[in-house]
Design a protein around this motif. Structure first.
Motif, PDB file in Angstrom:
ATOM      1  N   ALA A 131       3.046  50.374  42.459  1.00 44.29           N
ATOM      2  CA  ALA A 131       2.795  49.546  41.290  1.00 44.29           C
ATOM      3  C   ALA A 131       3.140  50.276  40.002  1.00 44.29           C
ATOM      4  O   ALA A 131       3.666  49.682  39.047  1.00 44.29           O
ATOM      5  CB  ALA A 131       1.332  49.102  41.274  1.00 44.29           C
ATOM      6  N   ARG A 132       2.845  51.580  39.961  1.00 41.02           N
ATOM      7  CA  ARG A 132       3.149  52.368  38.760  1.00 41.02           C
ATOM      8  C   ARG A 132       4.660  52.414  38.506  1.00 41.02           C
ATOM      9  O   ARG A 132       5.117  52.272  37.366  1.00 41.02           O
ATOM     10  CB  ARG A 132       2.587  53.771  38.914  1.00 41.02           C
ATOM     11  N   GLU A 133       5.446  52.609  39.552  1.00 41.95           N
ATOM     12  CA  GLU A 133       6.901  52.627  39.383  1.00 41.95           C
ATOM     13  C   GLU A 133       7.403  51.300  38.827  1.00 41.95           C
ATOM     14  O   GLU A 133       8.222  51.266  37.889  1.00 41.95           O
ATOM     15  CB  GLU A 133       7.597  52.918  40.715  1.00 41.95           C
ATOM     16  N   LEU A 134       6.915  50.198  39.361  1.00 39.07           N
ATOM     17  CA  LEU A 134       7.364  48.894  38.887  1.00 39.07           C
ATOM     18  C   LEU A 134       6.907  48.631  37.457  1.00 39.07           C
ATOM     19  O   LEU A 134       7.630  48.013  36.664  1.00 39.07           O
ATOM     20  CB  LEU A 134       6.852  47.796  39.817  1.00 39.07           C
ATOM     21  N   ALA A 180       9.544  47.958  34.415  1.00 38.56           N
ATOM     22  CA  ALA A 180       9.458  46.709  33.655  1.00 38.56           C
ATOM     23  C   ALA A 180       9.251  46.949  32.160  1.00 38.56           C
ATOM     24  O   ALA A 180       9.120  45.988  31.398  1.00 38.56           O
ATOM     25  CB  ALA A 180       8.323  45.852  34.204  1.00 38.56           C
ATOM     26  N   GLY A 181       9.244  48.217  31.736  1.00 38.77           N
ATOM     27  CA  GLY A 181       9.110  48.538  30.331  1.00 38.77           C
ATOM     28  C   GLY A 181       7.745  49.033  29.924  1.00 38.77           C
ATOM     29  O   GLY A 181       7.492  49.258  28.737  1.00 38.77           O
ATOM     30  N   GLY A 182       6.855  49.237  30.892  1.00 42.61           N
ATOM     31  CA  GLY A 182       5.529  49.748  30.578  1.00 42.61           C
ATOM     32  C   GLY A 182       5.570  51.211  30.181  1.00 42.61           C
ATOM     33  O   GLY A 182       6.491  51.954  30.533  1.00 42.61           O
ATOM     34  N   ASP A 183       4.559  51.645  29.465  1.00 42.55           N
ATOM     35  CA  ASP A 183       4.449  53.032  29.020  1.00 42.55           C
ATOM     36  C   ASP A 183       4.129  53.924  30.225  1.00 42.55           C
ATOM     37  O   ASP A 183       3.150  53.679  30.940  1.00 42.55           O
ATOM     38  CB  ASP A 183       3.321  53.143  27.986  1.00 42.55           C
TER      39      ASP A 183
END
Length: 256
Positions: A208-211, A215-218
């Motif tokens: 989930a962290r990789e995705l 997706a543009g998350g910090d």
């Protein structure tokens, strides 16, 4: 609810797919033509000694068959082990299925091509058969040697779903058109976010962290697992089970 379809219910509810790829770090893939039962590893047409052997190995076992029903020559076997970059995949073709009992995995040759493993075991969940089999047939038109139907990947409710090797990218909510588009992107080294469940072989939170980052998350955001709504997760039974989703942990403002 005889007409219940878990994949439709999940889509209507907009259930998140992130972090739902298989977490198994090692897999053995064995060609097994013909029908599979609900517990495919024990219910198939392989010799009894081979079925018993597969039931005893300490890794995830997936059975494979060609979408067009063809088989051989020989029995194809793949061994996949998770690495930092994805999976190291080894392959061999055995003269007889019984040769699996004496197979030394360390002596298998490196396999450099792609593998598209489409979940299609209708005895376990009808969504996998109804949605997955047309997808496998469509992919086989473009990748005839790389495409296989496979047994339980987990996540029936995200059908059509497939595992791509060696990347480990696991896709969901595919149809015959988006499957080709998504697999083409994976083949270019991309991660097609609209259809990606995660990268197999890694813990769910890491997936989930990789995705989230892609997706543009910090990258500094802290993701946490939270309980999602309980739901019926399969067409194969009516059990209601808890679900998990991953969210960014809210930080307390400075000073309270």
């Amino acid at each position: 609810m005889p007409d219940f379809r878990c994949s439709i219910a999940s889509l209507v509810d907009d259930e998140p797919m992130a972090g739902t790829a298989p977490t198994d770090a090692e897999m053995l893939l064995v060609e097994s033509p013909g029908p599979w039962g609900r517990d495919a590893v024990s219910d198939n047409r392989l010799p009894e000694a081979v079925r018993e052997h597969l039931g005893s190995v300490e890794m995830k076992v997936l059975l494979l068959r060609r979408p067009d029903g063809s088989a051989g020559p020989g029995t194809h076997v793949f061994h996949a082990r998770a690495t930092e970059a994805g999976f190291d995949v080894r392959a061999t073709v055995l003269d007889r299925p019984e040769d699996l009992l004496r197979l030394d995995l360390a002596e298998m040759a490196a396999y450099d091509g792609p593998l598209w493993l489409v979940c299609t075991n209708g005895k376990r969940d009808r969504c996998c058969a109804e949605v997955g089999r047309p997808i496998a047939g469509r992919l086989a038109e473009t990748w005839p040697e790389a495409t296989w139907e496979t047994t339980h990947l987990g996540g029936h409710r995200f059908s059509g779903t497939l595992l791509g090797l060696p990347s480990g990218i696991t896709l969901g909510r595919l149809d015959t058109d988006t499957a080709v588009e998504a697999c083409t992107a994976v083949g270019r080294g991309e991660v097609p976010l609209p259809w990606t469940r995660g990268r197999a072989g890694r813990p769910a939170l890491d997936q989930a962290r990789e995705l989230h980052v892609l997706a543009g998350g910090d990258p500094a955001d802290e993701l946490v697992a939270v309980a999602g709504p309980p739901r019926r997760q399969s067409c194969g039974d009516d059990k209601v089970k808890g679900t998990t989703r991953f969210e960014v942990r809210e930080t307390e403002p400075v000073g309270g």
